[in-house]
Each structure stands twice: as C-alpha cells, then as structure tokens.
Scaffold this active site. Structure first.
Site, PDB file in Angstrom:
ATOM      1  N   GLY A   1       0.803  -1.218   0.000  1.00 33.74           N
ATOM      2  CA  GLY A   1       0.000   0.000   0.000  1.00 33.74           C
ATOM      3  C   GLY A   1       0.835   1.268   0.000  1.00 33.74           C
ATOM      4  O   GLY A   1       1.973   1.274  -0.471  1.00 33.74           O
TER       5      GLY A   1
ATOM      6  N   GLU B   1       6.553   4.349  10.531  1.00 31.91           N
ATOM      7  CA  GLU B   1       6.819   5.137   9.331  1.00 31.91           C
ATOM      8  C   GLU B   1       6.387   6.578   9.570  1.00 31.91           C
ATOM      9  O   GLU B   1       5.287   6.830  10.019  1.00 31.91           O
ATOM     10  CB  GLU B   1       6.011   4.534   8.172  1.00 31.91           C
ATOM     11  CG  GLU B   1       6.404   5.066   6.841  1.00 31.91           C
ATOM     12  CD  GLU B   1       7.902   5.010   6.651  1.00 31.91           C
ATOM     13  OE1 GLU B   1       8.421   3.939   6.372  1.00 31.91           O
ATOM     14  OE2 GLU B   1       8.565   6.070   6.805  1.00 31.91           O
TER      15      GLU B   1
ATOM     16  N   ALA C   1      -3.984  27.003   7.990  1.00 31.71           N
ATOM     17  CA  ALA C   1      -5.408  26.766   8.245  1.00 31.71           C
ATOM     18  C   ALA C   1      -6.031  26.125   7.009  1.00 31.71           C
ATOM     19  O   ALA C   1      -5.635  26.407   5.885  1.00 31.71           O
ATOM     20  CB  ALA C   1      -6.091  28.090   8.556  1.00 31.71           C
TER      21      ALA C   1
ATOM     22  N   LYS D   1       4.940   7.048  17.578  1.00 27.02           N
ATOM     23  CA  LYS D   1       4.259   7.243  16.306  1.00 27.02           C
ATOM     24  C   LYS D   1       2.896   7.901  16.510  1.00 27.02           C
ATOM     25  O   LYS D   1       2.554   8.889  15.856  1.00 27.02           O
ATOM     26  CB  LYS D   1       4.099   5.888  15.603  1.00 27.02           C
ATOM     27  CG  LYS D   1       3.222   5.897  14.397  1.00 27.02           C
ATOM     28  CD  LYS D   1       3.795   6.714  13.255  1.00 27.02           C
ATOM     29  CE  LYS D   1       2.798   6.949  12.163  1.00 27.02           C
ATOM     30  NZ  LYS D   1       3.038   6.327  10.912  1.00 27.02           N
ATOM     31  N   LEU D   2       2.125   7.372  17.465  1.00 22.73           N
ATOM     32  CA  LEU D   2       0.814   7.961  17.732  1.00 22.73           C
ATOM     33  C   LEU D   2       0.971   9.393  18.213  1.00 22.73           C
ATOM     34  O   LEU D   2       0.221  10.292  17.826  1.00 22.73           O
ATOM     35  CB  LEU D   2       0.057   7.160  18.806  1.00 22.73           C
ATOM     36  CG  LEU D   2      -0.332   5.722  18.499  1.00 22.73           C
ATOM     37  CD1 LEU D   2      -1.212   5.163  19.611  1.00 22.73           C
ATOM     38  CD2 LEU D   2      -1.072   5.636  17.177  1.00 22.73           C
ATOM     39  N   THR D   3       1.973   9.615  19.053  1.00 25.34           N
ATOM     40  CA  THR D   3       2.160  10.945  19.632  1.00 25.34           C
ATOM     41  C   THR D   3       2.577  11.960  18.569  1.00 25.34           C
ATOM     42  O   THR D   3       2.096  13.098  18.559  1.00 25.34           O
ATOM     43  CB  THR D   3       3.219  10.880  20.757  1.00 25.34           C
ATOM     44  OG1 THR D   3       2.842   9.851  21.663  1.00 25.34           O
ATOM     45  CG2 THR D   3       3.319  12.187  21.509  1.00 25.34           C
TER      46      THR D   3
ATOM     47  N   CYS E   1      -4.054   8.668   8.669  1.00 28.10           N
ATOM     48  CA  CYS E   1      -3.381   8.535   9.971  1.00 28.10           C
ATOM     49  C   CYS E   1      -3.925   9.403  11.101  1.00 28.10           C
ATOM     50  O   CYS E   1      -4.157   8.904  12.199  1.00 28.10           O
ATOM     51  CB  CYS E   1      -1.895   8.844   9.814  1.00 28.10           C
ATOM     52  SG  CYS E   1      -1.026   7.518   9.000  1.00 28.10           S
TER      53      CYS E   1
END
Ligand code: UDX
Ligand code: ADP
Length: 459
Positions: free
Chosen positions: A12, A162, A265, A217-219, A273
């Site tokens: 992907g 990633e 903006a 990664k989430l942060t 993500c």
C-alpha cells in the site's frame, strides 16, 4: 543476523514507497512486496508506470530502476515469508466499524492474520518488523501469536514506525528527520539499523524500547494534527475579528519555540493517519481510566469535524440558504496535494453535506479516478448508490466541472488550481459566482477584481 532477503506484507501507501527506497539503497538485498489483493500487485507490475496503484512524486522512477532487479511484487505471500530473514508488516489498520471500540479502536484483524500466516509458514528464525501504525502494545499480540506457533522458531519483534507523509513520501524516506527502531533484542535492532545505514547516518537512527517506539508514532501524529486543529480554531476567531489567520500563523511561526510548519489553516485535516491515531490514543487512554487525557486529545477531532461542517454550512448560508438544485463544483478530492489517496478527505464530508441539501455536485481532481469518488460517497451510506450517481458528476476537465456552477469549493491545494484561467471560469459560471477557498491558495484581491465573491478560511 545478515539480511539478504526482505519480505513486506502489504503493498500500500506505506509498504510500496518504503520498500522501493530500501531496495534502491540496498541493491544486494532482495525485497519482495506481497499482497493478497492481486489487482494491486498486477498494477505494481504494470509495464506502464502511469498505472502504478499509488501516485507519489519520484516513486515511478525508483520502481523502474529497481523492479525485477532486487524489488519484486507478488501474491505468493507464503514463499516470500519463508525465504526472508526480515518481514515487514505494512497492512492496513483501519478504525473498527463493529463491536467493542467501534469508531475508535484500531481493527487489528489484518495484523493478526499476518502474524498467524508468518507463524504457519516460517521454517527459519525471523525478525518481524511492525511498520503499520498500531496501538501501543500490539507487539505483545504479535509476539504471543508467533511464540505459540510451537515450531521452535525464534521470532524477534521490532517496531519501526513510518513517518513519511504522502505526497512527499520519497523525499521523506530519502532524508528522514530520524528513523525509529524499538525492540528488545539488540542484535535484531542492529540488523534493521544496518539496512537503513545504507543511506541514513547512524546518529539519526534512534533505538528505544518497543513501547516507546509504538507510542511515539501515535504521539507524533497527534501533535501534528493538534497544530492543525489549533490554527483552525483560531481561523474561526479570525473570521469574527478581522484578523487574518495566515498573518497570525506567520507571526507565531517565526517564534522558534513554535516553528512554522503545520500552521496552514484549512477546511480540516484528512488522511489515513491523523484521525485514526488520535482515536487510538483516546481509546487507549480511556481503557486505562485516563479520562482527562482522552478528552484532551478527542477535542482535536471534534475541532476538525467542526471545521469541515462550518465550511459547508457557510457555503450553504452564503448561497441564500439553499443549494437545492444548484450546481456546486468541488475542486480537489484527495486529502492533500500530490497524492491520489482520498482517505478521510474533507472533500468527502463536505460533498456529503451538500448532497443532503440536494445540491448537484461536480467534482474534478487531477489524480483521483471517477470510481473512487463514488466509492468514497457510497461508503458513507448516506443515500443509495444510484442517488450518488444521479447527483454527482466527475469531470475529466476542470473547466467542464466549473461550467454553469453557482459556486466552487476548493478542497485540495493542488498547484495547478492556481494556474487556471479564472477569468474564463468566471465568465462561464452563474452570477454571482462564489469561490470558497478551503485551502487559501488563490489571491483574494485578484479573484475579487475578476468579479468573484471570494471566501477563504480565517480571513
Ligand atoms: C501524516 C504524518 O505527517 C506522517 O508523518 C505520518 O507518517 C502519516 O500521517 P499524511 O497524512 O500523509 O502524513 O499527510 P500530512 O502532510 O501530515 O497532512 C495531513 C492532513 O493535514 C492533510 O489533510 C493536510 O492537508 C492537513 N494539513 C497539514 C493542514 O490542513 N494544514 C497544515 O498546516 C498541514
Ligand atoms: P497503508 O496506507 O497503511 O499502506 P493500504 O490500505 O494502502 O494502507 O495498504 C495495505 C495493504 O495491505 C492493502 O493493499 C491490503 O490488501 C494488504 N493486506 C491486508 N491484509 C493482508 C494480508 N493478511 N496479507 C497480505 N496483504 C494484506
């Protein structure tokens, strides 16, 4: 462990470009990308490089350089797993649409299937690398499945998130700010670090424990999305105070403690993500009883939904409170420029809202195929597929998409939109002709001089 063969499960947006660059920079390693979707693999193998399943600047060139030399695309998942010393998992982890955690938790069924598949076919020791964005502590699940396979093989799990952004994936991969590798086995970490060391300097390769890597990664995505929601919140205030959000962004961005990036903006962030990762963060926090933490991050999503909604509300209100039977043109369907990815694109939600108000919508995007526009709308289940076809047209030319329309909504910041012949467009639109610039890319004064009623974000 010396790495001679790499397998990547999932061809992907993440797996494709990442493995292409790894193959290019490591000509001695054989890289095989496998996928259960045979159409996708066929598209990756297409001799016509314009038919690759992913549009990403610079990608086609790397594919033509490496494909069938040391980069291969295949549907034979089992063989590729068995022969590789290192296996990357790059399958999709969408938000759950059913059961516990519906709408928030990540659906890990594809990850689990991969782990079971690896356990089933592996006959030699493997390093398994999590590449997909995953909830914290997913490595534990993978480890448990692999270690209970009972065939005496050693598996080392690494987290290697990633950080590439679509549209600039190749650039981001070639010159990453950092490469993050989390794991428990120093030897496995170094095996992967060596793959990257072919083009990334050692001091940019960060080693952490597994859980720090997964959480980082989430942060990172949560912080980036939070900046967009923060500036979007200020954009609404600007519209009431005559401040200009682009001027405010420039002024605060010059403060080196704040920095200038991710302060544009917009009509709202999209992509596969940001929303998913924040929802994950919210879900995990709540599962530990950390309600204040969960509420804090959830607000980033609430603000983003509000921004998309108020954009379409403003359009409807400005068109004399009704768009019923009016042709409205949507310029841009991708979630950002230079990609054909439409996941969570603001265009989908704005269009859905306009269709609820019975608008006749025409869409133009330079890279998104017609069928994708319909499947994105059909996925929402707001109306029948026939109704979507009746009320939406997808044009091959921007000029036909705009001809005879009452208003144009710019949803993606494609560079070519700035170069259009806006005088010709004006002459062919209904009057008054309205522009709603969801990306602040056109020149307000110039558009007003042509005769447009021009509305932008935060101005
Ligand atoms: C993001 C992260 O940047 C990347 O590190 C991670 O690996 C995956 O998620 P991506 O979703 O590809 O990458 O694109 P990104 O450039 O981050 O943009 C996300 C969304 O925010 C887009 O819809 C973009 O248009 C929007 N955005 C971004 C803004 O509205 N304003 C900005 O200033 C920046
Ligand atoms: P991402 O943006 O994370 O790369 P994509 O949806 O673009 O997500 O790609 C994920 C790919 O993983 C899809 O092409 C899908 O077919 C593939 N995939 C999912 N599950 C499996 C599996 N068990 N084995 C092989 N490929 C899989």
């Amino acid at each position: 462990m010396k790495i001679e063969k790499i397998c990547c499960i999932g061809a992907g947006y993440v797996g494709g470009p990442t493995m292409a660059v790894i193959a290019q920079k490591n000509p001695k390693i054989k890289v095989t990308i496998v996928d259960i979707n045979s159409d996708r693999i066929a598209a990756w193998n297409s001799p016509d490089l314009s038919k690759l399943p992913i549009y990403e600047p610079g990608l086609a060139e790397i594919i033509s350089e490496t494909r069938d030399k040391n980069l291969f695309f295949s549907t034979d998942v089992d063989t590729a797993i068995d022969e590789a010393e290192m296996i990357f998992i790059s399958v999709n982890t969408p938000t759950k649409t059913y059961g516990k955690g519906k709408g928030q938790a990540a659906d890990l069924k594809y990850i689990e299937l991969c782990a079971r598949n690896i356990a089933k076919v592996a006959t030699t020791d493997k390093i398994v690398v999590e590449k997909s964005t995953l909830p914290v502590r997913t490595a534990e699940t993978i480890k448990s499945i692999l270690q209970n396979s009972g065939n005496g093989i050693n598996f080392h799990i690494l987290s290697n998130p990633e950080f590439l952004a679509e549209g600039t994936a190749i650039e981001d991969l070639l010159s990453p700010d950092r490469v993050l590798i989390g794991g428990e086995s120093e030897e496995a970490i170094e095996s992967l670090a060596n793959v990257y060391a072919s083009w990334v300097s050692q001091n940019q390769i960060l080693r952490t424990n597994l859980w720090s890597s997964e959480l980082s990664k989430l942060t990172a995505n949560a912080f980036l999305a939070q900046r967009v929601s923060s500036i979007n919140a200020i954009s609404e205030l600007c519209e009431h105070t005559e401040a200009n959000v682009d001027e405010v962004a420039k002024a605060i961005g010059m403060d080196s403690r704040i920095g200038s990036k991710f302060l544009k903006a917009s009509v709202g962030f999209g992509g596969s993500c940001f929303q998913k990762d924040i929802l994950n963060l919210v879900y995990i926090s709540r599962s530990y009883g950390l309600n204040e933490v969960a509420d804090y991050w959830e607000q980033v999503i609430i603000m983003n939904d509000h921004q998309k909604r108020r954009f379409s509300d403003k359009l409807i209100k400005t068109l004399y409170n009704t768009v019923s039977g009016k042709k409205i043109s949507i310029l841009g369907w991708a979630f950002k420029k230079d990609t054909n990815d439409t996941r969570e694109s603001a265009a989908i939600y704005v269009t859905d809202h306009l269709l609820n108000e019975q608008a006749l919508v025409s869409v133009y995007d330079p890279k998104v195929p017609e069928q994708k526009v319909y499947s994105d709308l059909n996925y929402l289940n707001s109306r029948t597929e026939q109704e979507n076809e009746d009320f939406v047209t997808v044009d091959k030319s921007p000029y036909s998409a705009l001809k005879g329309s009452h208003a144009v909504a710019i949803m993606t910041e494609w560079d070519e939109f700035k170069e259009y012949d806006w005088e010709k467009i004006y002459s062919e639109m209904k009057k008054p002709a309205f522009i709603f610039d969801g990306r602040n890319i056109l020149n307000k004064g110039k558009m007003q001089d042509i005769g447009f009623e021009y509305y932008s974000i935060g101005q």
